[in-house]
Design an enzyme around this catalytic site. Structure first.
Site, PDB file in Angstrom:
ATOM      1  N   ASN A 260       0.672   4.275   9.283  1.00 11.73           N
ATOM      2  CA  ASN A 260       1.515   4.770   8.192  1.00 11.73           C
ATOM      3  C   ASN A 260       2.115   6.142   8.495  1.00 11.73           C
ATOM      4  O   ASN A 260       3.255   6.416   8.130  1.00 11.73           O
ATOM      5  CB  ASN A 260       0.724   4.801   6.878  1.00 11.73           C
ATOM      6  CG  ASN A 260       0.261   3.420   6.435  1.00 11.73           C
ATOM      7  OD1 ASN A 260      -0.866   3.236   5.976  1.00 11.73           O
ATOM      8  ND2 ASN A 260       1.120   2.414   6.572  1.00 11.73           N
TER       9      ASN A 260
ATOM     10  N   SER B 299      -3.275   3.124  -1.518  1.00 11.68           N
ATOM     11  CA  SER B 299      -4.546   2.724  -0.924  1.00 11.68           C
ATOM     12  C   SER B 299      -4.419   2.892   0.581  1.00 11.68           C
ATOM     13  O   SER B 299      -3.418   2.455   1.160  1.00 11.68           O
ATOM     14  CB  SER B 299      -4.797   1.254  -1.305  1.00 11.68           C
ATOM     15  OG  SER B 299      -5.943   0.741  -0.676  1.00 11.68           O
TER      16      SER B 299
ATOM     17  N   SER C 294     -10.701  -5.286   7.768  1.00 10.97           N
ATOM     18  CA  SER C 294     -11.170  -6.061   6.607  1.00 10.97           C
ATOM     19  C   SER C 294     -10.029  -6.808   5.953  1.00 10.97           C
ATOM     20  O   SER C 294      -9.032  -6.182   5.585  1.00 10.97           O
ATOM     21  CB  SER C 294     -11.785  -5.114   5.568  1.00 10.97           C
ATOM     22  OG  SER C 294     -12.880  -4.450   6.136  1.00 10.97           O
TER      23      SER C 294
ATOM     24  N   CYS D 173       0.852  -1.197   0.000  1.00  7.54           N
ATOM     25  CA  CYS D 173       0.000   0.000   0.000  1.00  7.54           C
ATOM     26  C   CYS D 173       0.878   1.233   0.000  1.00  7.54           C
ATOM     27  O   CYS D 173       0.815   2.062  -0.891  1.00  7.54           O
ATOM     28  CB  CYS D 173      -0.921  -0.038   1.203  1.00  7.54           C
ATOM     29  SG  CYS D 173      -2.138  -1.337   0.980  1.00  7.54           S
TER      30      CYS D 173
ATOM     31  N   HIS E 133      -9.772   5.831   2.193  1.00  3.98           N
ATOM     32  CA  HIS E 133     -11.144   5.331   2.392  1.00  3.98           C
ATOM     33  C   HIS E 133     -11.466   4.957   3.831  1.00  3.98           C
ATOM     34  O   HIS E 133     -10.575   4.729   4.654  1.00  3.98           O
ATOM     35  CB  HIS E 133     -11.394   4.127   1.466  1.00  3.98           C
ATOM     36  CG  HIS E 133     -10.310   3.088   1.533  1.00  3.98           C
ATOM     37  ND1 HIS E 133      -9.279   3.033   0.614  1.00  3.98           N
ATOM     38  CD2 HIS E 133     -10.077   2.077   2.398  1.00  3.98           C
ATOM     39  CE1 HIS E 133      -8.468   2.027   0.916  1.00  3.98           C
ATOM     40  NE2 HIS E 133      -8.931   1.439   2.000  1.00  3.98           N
TER      41      HIS E 133
ATOM     42  N   TYR F  43     -13.934   1.951   5.427  1.00  2.19           N
ATOM     43  CA  TYR F  43     -14.814   0.810   5.130  1.00  2.19           C
ATOM     44  C   TYR F  43     -16.186   1.093   5.743  1.00  2.19           C
ATOM     45  O   TYR F  43     -16.303   1.820   6.744  1.00  2.19           O
ATOM     46  CB  TYR F  43     -14.216  -0.485   5.692  1.00  2.19           C
ATOM     47  CG  TYR F  43     -13.034  -0.984   4.884  1.00  2.19           C
ATOM     48  CD1 TYR F  43     -13.233  -1.786   3.759  1.00  2.19           C
ATOM     49  CD2 TYR F  43     -11.734  -0.628   5.215  1.00  2.19           C
ATOM     50  CE1 TYR F  43     -12.164  -2.231   3.000  1.00  2.19           C
ATOM     51  CE2 TYR F  43     -10.646  -1.072   4.458  1.00  2.19           C
ATOM     52  CZ  TYR F  43     -10.874  -1.872   3.355  1.00  2.19           C
ATOM     53  OH  TYR F  43      -9.802  -2.308   2.593  1.00  2.19           O
TER      54      TYR F  43
HETATM   55  N1  LIG Z   1      -7.932  -3.521   5.566  1.00  2.00           N
HETATM   56  C1  LIG Z   1      -6.624  -3.362   5.869  1.00  2.00           C
HETATM   57  N2  LIG Z   1      -6.254  -2.234   6.501  1.00  2.00           N
HETATM   58  C2  LIG Z   1      -4.956  -2.034   6.817  1.00  2.00           C
HETATM   59  O1  LIG Z   1      -4.655  -0.970   7.393  1.00  2.00           O
HETATM   60  C3  LIG Z   1      -3.997  -3.026   6.463  1.00  2.00           C
HETATM   61  C4  LIG Z   1      -4.413  -4.190   5.815  1.00  2.00           C
HETATM   62  N3  LIG Z   1      -5.741  -4.336   5.520  1.00  2.00           N
HETATM   63  N4  LIG Z   1      -3.557  -5.188   5.478  1.00  2.00           N
HETATM   64  C5  LIG Z   1      -2.135  -5.012   5.644  1.00  2.00           C
HETATM   65  C6  LIG Z   1      -1.775  -4.097   6.721  1.00  2.00           C
HETATM   66  C7  LIG Z   1      -1.940  -4.596   8.129  1.00  2.00           C
HETATM   67  N5  LIG Z   1      -2.178  -3.345   8.857  1.00  2.00           N
HETATM   68  C8  LIG Z   1      -2.861  -3.293  10.076  1.00  2.00           C
HETATM   69  C9  LIG Z   1      -3.401  -4.427  10.621  1.00  2.00           C
HETATM   70  C10 LIG Z   1      -4.086  -4.389  11.820  1.00  2.00           C
HETATM   71  C11 LIG Z   1      -4.217  -3.182  12.494  1.00  2.00           C
HETATM   72  C12 LIG Z   1      -4.953  -3.159  13.798  1.00  2.00           C
HETATM   73  O2  LIG Z   1      -5.685  -4.069  14.115  1.00  2.00           O
HETATM   74  N6  LIG Z   1      -4.812  -2.128  14.585  1.00  2.00           N
HETATM   75  C13 LIG Z   1      -5.510  -1.973  15.850  1.00  2.00           C
HETATM   76  C14 LIG Z   1      -4.848  -2.695  16.990  1.00  2.00           C
HETATM   77  C15 LIG Z   1      -3.349  -2.572  17.017  1.00  2.00           C
HETATM   78  C16 LIG Z   1      -2.680  -3.368  18.144  1.00  2.00           C
HETATM   79  O3  LIG Z   1      -3.327  -3.786  19.107  1.00  2.00           O
HETATM   80  O4  LIG Z   1      -1.446  -3.530  18.054  1.00  2.00           O
HETATM   81  C17 LIG Z   1      -5.652  -0.490  16.167  1.00  2.00           C
HETATM   82  O5  LIG Z   1      -6.529  -0.174  16.971  1.00  2.00           O
HETATM   83  O6  LIG Z   1      -4.905   0.319  15.619  1.00  2.00           O
HETATM   84  C18 LIG Z   1      -3.669  -2.025  11.951  1.00  2.00           C
HETATM   85  C19 LIG Z   1      -2.997  -2.090  10.732  1.00  2.00           C
HETATM   86  C20 LIG Z   1      -2.204  -2.239   7.951  1.00  2.00           C
HETATM   87  N7  LIG Z   1      -2.623  -2.886   6.734  1.00  2.00           N
HETATM   88  O1  LIG Z   2       0.263   0.026   5.210  1.00  2.00           O
HETATM   89  C1  LIG Z   2      -0.916  -0.196   4.869  1.00  2.00           C
HETATM   90  C2  LIG Z   2      -1.314  -1.432   4.364  1.00  2.00           C
HETATM   91  C3  LIG Z   2      -2.596  -1.600   3.995  1.00  2.00           C
HETATM   92  N1  LIG Z   2      -3.494  -0.592   4.105  1.00  2.00           N
HETATM   93  C4  LIG Z   2      -4.900  -0.841   3.701  1.00  2.00           C
HETATM   94  C5  LIG Z   2      -5.450  -0.125   2.529  1.00  2.00           C
HETATM   95  C6  LIG Z   2      -6.565  -1.051   2.068  1.00  2.00           C
HETATM   96  O2  LIG Z   2      -7.713  -0.832   2.884  1.00  2.00           O
HETATM   97  C7  LIG Z   2      -6.011  -2.425   2.364  1.00  2.00           C
HETATM   98  C8  LIG Z   2      -5.334  -3.055   1.180  1.00  2.00           C
HETATM   99  O3  LIG Z   2      -6.280  -3.407   0.244  1.00  2.00           O
HETATM  100  P1  LIG Z   2      -6.034  -3.297  -1.348  1.00  2.00           P
HETATM  101  O4  LIG Z   2      -7.258  -3.968  -1.907  1.00  2.00           O
HETATM  102  O5  LIG Z   2      -4.786  -4.062  -1.662  1.00  2.00           O
HETATM  103  O6  LIG Z   2      -5.958  -1.849  -1.690  1.00  2.00           O
HETATM  104  O7  LIG Z   2      -5.042  -2.214   3.385  1.00  2.00           O
HETATM  105  C9  LIG Z   2      -3.118   0.624   4.631  1.00  2.00           C
HETATM  106  O8  LIG Z   2      -3.937   1.564   4.764  1.00  2.00           O
HETATM  107  N2  LIG Z   2      -1.837   0.785   4.973  1.00  2.00           N
END
Ligand SMILES: Nc1nc(=O)c2c([nH]1)NC[C@@H]1CN(c3ccc(C(=O)N[C@@H](CCC(=O)O)C(=O)O)cc3)CN21
Ligand SMILES: O=c1ccn([C@H]2C[C@H](O)[C@@H](COP(=O)(O)O)O2)c(=O)[nH]1
Length: 283
Positions: free
Chosen positions: A191, A181, A282, A160, A221, A223
């Site tokens: 990020n 994205s 998601s 992303c 975006h 969701y």
């Molecule tokens: N839909 C989606 N959104 C994302 O931001 C995302 C993805 N997919 N796939 C790849 C990575 C994984 N990332 C993630 C995954 C999980 C959290 C999350 O659950 N955060 C919670 C809890 C964090 C914790 O307890 O350490 C939060 O409240 O921020 C955040 C970013 C960012 N990226």
């Molecule tokens: O560093 C990250 C990694 C992932 N995301 C988010 C952005 C999208 O919601 C999903 C990835 O879905 P795609 O269909 O591949 O776009 O994960 C993010 O914000 N930051």
């Protein structure tokens, strides 16, 4: 923090509903956002209108720097954020390239540290950038890109935040990061921290002063199952002032980052925040 809230509000006010086939959910979406972080004055861009698990964001960044390709390695560093994409993503589970539980495939840091050339040898993009910047060289191509369309089918997710360009003006280092994205409630919370910390770390290990980090986002975006929490809870809260990020000054090289550095080498000073909000994720 204001720019994060402004972007979130803009999505609520002007966003267009777009069907996303990968997740099967609708996303309220805008195109084009430019965020700027003041690394020089250490204005750490952490979200204050909810509790941010900032250590997980830095753990992810360290994993990318090290070229990790396993969710288990990310967990060992201190984040579970790759578990779902490595182990619950239907398309990836069916992909013959997946090497088993926790494998993420050729994503992010794998491309950054081990980009494959047609002759079978590899390019270490980050190593080249660190070597150049340390010598005061900016060849106007100090680019770290994880975006390798030829290998998308060998990884669990396309990157992303896919490209980081470093620029040296005198002894001040700048960073421009591109994101295709952006999941604003979850992803952007991480990020922002990663863009800021990447510049701070790169300046520190190359002996330069950090300037600003520029974060350019294309598709931003919410969701459909996140909109209410953002609109009715998070956006109703008043932000607190930015805290400072403290990085262990003993970190002096890329080797240090690859070997002994842990999350204990990072500290956030004066982080005031509102209560945690649990946003749906998601896959
Ligand atoms: N839909 C989606 N959104 C994302 O931001 C995302 C993805 N997919 N796939 C790849 C990575 C994984 N990332 C993630 C995954 C999980 C959290 C999350 O659950 N955060 C919670 C809890 C964090 C914790 O307890 O350490 C939060 O409240 O921020 C955040 C970013 C960012 N990226
Ligand atoms: O560093 C990250 C990694 C992932 N995301 C988010 C952005 C999208 O919601 C999903 C990835 O879905 P795609 O269909 O591949 O776009 O994960 C993010 O914000 N930051």
């Amino acid at each position: 923090m204001k720019q994060y809230l402004d972007l979130s509000q803009r999505i609520i006010d002007e966003g267009v509903w777009i069907e996303n086939t990968r997740t099967g959910k609708r996303c309220l979406t805008v195109v084009n956002a430019d965020l700027v972080y003041d690394v020089k004055n250490n204005q750490f861009p952490i979200i204050t209108t909810r509790k941010s698990f900032w250590k997980a964001a830095i753990a992810e960044l360290l994993g990318y720097i090290r070229g990790y390709d396993s969710a288990a390695d990310f967990r060992a560093l201190g984040t579970k954020s790759w578990d779902a994409n490595a182990n619950e993503n239907e398309a990836w589970l069916k992909n013959p390239a997946r090497k088993g539980h926790d494998d993420m495939g050729r994503v992010y840091g794998v491309q950054g540290r081990h980009w494959k050339k047609p002759d079978g040898t590899e390019i270490d993009q980050l190593g080249k950038i660190v070597a150049d910047l340390s010598k005061g060289i900016d060849d106007r191509g100090e680019i770290l890109t994880f975006y390798n369309p030829g290998e998308f089918d060998l990884g669990c997710l396309r990157p992303c935040m896919h490209t980081h360009t470093f620029s040296l003006l005198g002894d001040t280092l700048y960073l421009t990061s591109y994101q295709r994205s952006c999941d604003v409630p979850l992803g952007l919370n991480f990020n922002q921290i990663q863009v800021f910390t990447l510049l701070a770390l790169m300046a520190q290990i190359t002996g330069k002063k950090p300037g600003c980090a520029y974060h350019k986002i294309v598709n931003a975006h919410l969701y459909e199952d996140q909109v209410e929490l953002m609109r009715d809870v998070q956006l109703k809260r008043e932000p607190y002032p930015s805290p400072k990020l403290e990085i262990n000054p003993d970190i002096k090289s890329l080797k240090d980052l690859e070997t002994w550095v842990t999350l204990d080498d990072f500290n956030v000073i004066g982080y005031q925040h509102h209560d945690a909000i649990k946003y749906p994720f998601s896959v």
